[in-house]
Design a protein around this motif. Structure first.
Motif, mmCIF file in Angstrom:
data_model
loop_
_atom_site.group_PDB
_atom_site.id
_atom_site.type_symbol
_atom_site.label_atom_id
_atom_site.label_comp_id
_atom_site.label_asym_id
_atom_site.label_seq_id
_atom_site.Cartn_x
_atom_site.Cartn_y
_atom_site.Cartn_z
ATOM 1 N N GLY A 1 0.825 -1.199 0.000
ATOM 2 C CA GLY A 1 0.000 0.000 0.000
ATOM 3 C C GLY A 1 0.860 1.251 0.000
ATOM 4 O O GLY A 1 1.858 1.329 0.728
ATOM 5 N N THR A 2 0.477 2.229 -0.801
ATOM 6 C CA THR A 2 1.250 3.464 -0.897
ATOM 7 C C THR A 2 0.355 4.623 -1.300
ATOM 8 O O THR A 2 -0.695 4.436 -1.920
ATOM 9 N N ARG A 3 0.769 5.819 -0.938
ATOM 10 C CA ARG A 3 0.142 7.014 -1.494
ATOM 11 C C ARG A 3 0.561 7.151 -2.962
ATOM 12 O O ARG A 3 1.470 6.453 -3.415
ATOM 13 N N GLY A 4 -0.091 8.074 -3.671
ATOM 14 C CA GLY A 4 0.087 8.112 -5.116
ATOM 15 C C GLY A 4 1.033 9.159 -5.666
ATOM 16 O O GLY A 4 1.191 9.265 -6.885
ATOM 17 N N SER A 5 1.669 9.946 -4.808
ATOM 18 C CA SER A 5 2.588 10.969 -5.320
ATOM 19 C C SER A 5 3.822 10.319 -5.940
ATOM 20 O O SER A 5 4.129 9.149 -5.693
ATOM 21 N N VAL A 6 4.538 11.098 -6.744
ATOM 22 C CA VAL A 6 5.751 10.580 -7.382
ATOM 23 C C VAL A 6 6.754 10.114 -6.325
ATOM 24 O O VAL A 6 7.389 9.066 -6.464
ATOM 25 N N LEU A 7 6.891 10.892 -5.239
ATOM 26 C CA LEU A 7 7.820 10.514 -4.178
ATOM 27 C C LEU A 7 7.363 9.240 -3.470
ATOM 28 O O LEU A 7 8.166 8.331 -3.231
ATOM 29 N N ALA A 8 6.082 9.154 -3.135
ATOM 30 C CA ALA A 8 5.572 7.954 -2.464
ATOM 31 C C ALA A 8 5.751 6.722 -3.346
ATOM 32 O O ALA A 8 6.113 5.639 -2.861
ATOM 33 N N LEU A 9 5.514 6.880 -4.638
ATOM 34 C CA LEU A 9 5.679 5.752 -5.556
ATOM 35 C C LEU A 9 7.150 5.352 -5.682
ATOM 36 O O LEU A 9 7.469 4.166 -5.777
ATOM 37 N N TRP A 10 8.049 6.343 -5.667
ATOM 38 C CA TRP A 10 9.484 6.025 -5.676
ATOM 39 C C TRP A 10 9.812 5.173 -4.457
ATOM 40 O O TRP A 10 10.526 4.167 -4.547
ATOM 41 N N GLN A 11 9.307 5.587 -3.299
ATOM 42 C CA GLN A 11 9.605 4.883 -2.056
ATOM 43 C C GLN A 11 9.052 3.456 -2.085
ATOM 44 O O GLN A 11 9.729 2.511 -1.668
ATOM 45 N N ALA A 12 7.828 3.320 -2.572
ATOM 46 C CA ALA A 12 7.208 1.991 -2.634
ATOM 47 C C ALA A 12 7.930 1.089 -3.635
ATOM 48 O O ALA A 12 8.141 -0.104 -3.380
#
Length: 312
Positions: A7-18
């Motif tokens: 599960g992740t948030r949808g921002s570019v940074l959150a997606l990078w982290q996931a």
């Protein structure tokens, strides 16, 4: 083994982290996974300063609900967004190796905080950053800056602000450089103390998950130690993610050093203190420092800071 759901948030940074965690799961543990994007309250309400909609779980609650419903197996968070209290049955499986902990000054026209003209507009989401900026330059016009990193950079480019403050870790992870923003100046921790856990990722899971022990192996011992000390300090103050608390624990010469600052968002009053001691006394040191600051009026200051946030 079935495919895990992250599960992740949808921002570019959150997606990078996931995606980073997804790659590590495959390479280090041999576990395949896919991402599930989930919108949180903090992502949906973008026209209000964070402090006004704050409280626990601003960027984590919806992800935690999905964990408890067993619709996802793990949630990847920026650790600085993770409340110090967890819903029953959930907890951090691990804290990853910390990136750069510092905040960073960005501007298209000015080299640093000192170079800003009187009354310059500085965008930030954080009362903690506002407090420390105002202590340096009381004349600055600090304004709420919501949205993902790309949104904030676009508003800076469009001259809505003279400067903005972001986490250096975010810039590093997204490869943002002076080719995009001419003036990028990291702020030392002597100038601006970070938020608890800033620069690290936290992986949250159900405590009873059969994979919990495996995921623990993605953690980083020293980062977990230092971030854990910071979280203990904030917990002792009944503080959250959206209050003006700067705290930073680091290890030097086999000792842990903990620095903290608490105050009002206008920078008019700040309490600063530090403590150091043995590594295995980290939690005890955090509690001692918190108690010392409480005796100096820290809790009253935090209550006043919340009132000021709602008055703006």
């Amino acid at each position: 083994m079935r495919e895990l759901v992250i599960g992740t948030r949808g921002s570019v940074l959150a997606l990078w982290q996931a995606e980073h965690i997804k790659e590590r799961l495959q390479k280090e543990l041999g576990l395949s996974s896919r991402l599930e994007i989930i919108k949180t309250k903090g992502d949906k309400i973008l026209d209000t300063p964070l402090a006004k909609i704050g409280g626990k779980g601003l960027f984590t609650k919806e992800l935690e609900e999905m964990l408890l419903a067993q619709k996802i197996d793990l949630a990847v968070h920026s650790l600085k967004d993770v409340p110090v209290e967890f819903p029953e049955g959930l907890g951090l499986a691990c804290i990853t190796q910390r990136e750069d902990v510092r905040d960073c000054f960005l501007s298209h026209h000015y080299a640093n905080i000192t170079a800003l003209p009187k009354g310059a507009r500085v965008g930030t989401t954080s009362m903690r950053r506002t407090m420390q900026l105002k202590a340096i330059r009381p004349d600055l016009d600090t304004q709420s800056l919501r949205g993902n990193v790309q949104t904030r950079l676009k508003r800076l480019e469009d001259n809505a602000f003279d400067a903005i403050i972001l986490a250096q870790a975010a810039l590093n992870r997204l490869g943002i450089s002076k080719a995009q923003v001419p003036f990028i100046t990291p702020l030392s921790t002597e100038v601006m103390l970070p938020a608890m856990g800033q620069g690290a990722l936290g992986i949250e899971m159900c405590l009873e998950s059969e994979l919990f022990a495996q995921i623990e192996r993605l953690g980083h011992t020293q980062s977990a130690l230092c971030c854990g000390i910071e979280r203990t300090f904030v917990q002792a103050l009944d503080g959250g993610c959206q209050v003006p608390i700067g705290v930073y624990a680091c290890v030097r010469e086999k000792k842990v050093i903990l620095n903290a600052v608490i105050g009002l968002p206008d920078g008019s009053i700040m309490l600063e203190d530090s403590i150091e001691g043995r590594l295995d006394d980290g939690s005890k040191l955090a509690l001692i420092l918190a108690h010392r600051m409480i005796q100096k009026g820290a809790k009253e200051l935090l209550a006043q800071a919340q009132e000021m946030a709602f008055d703006t």
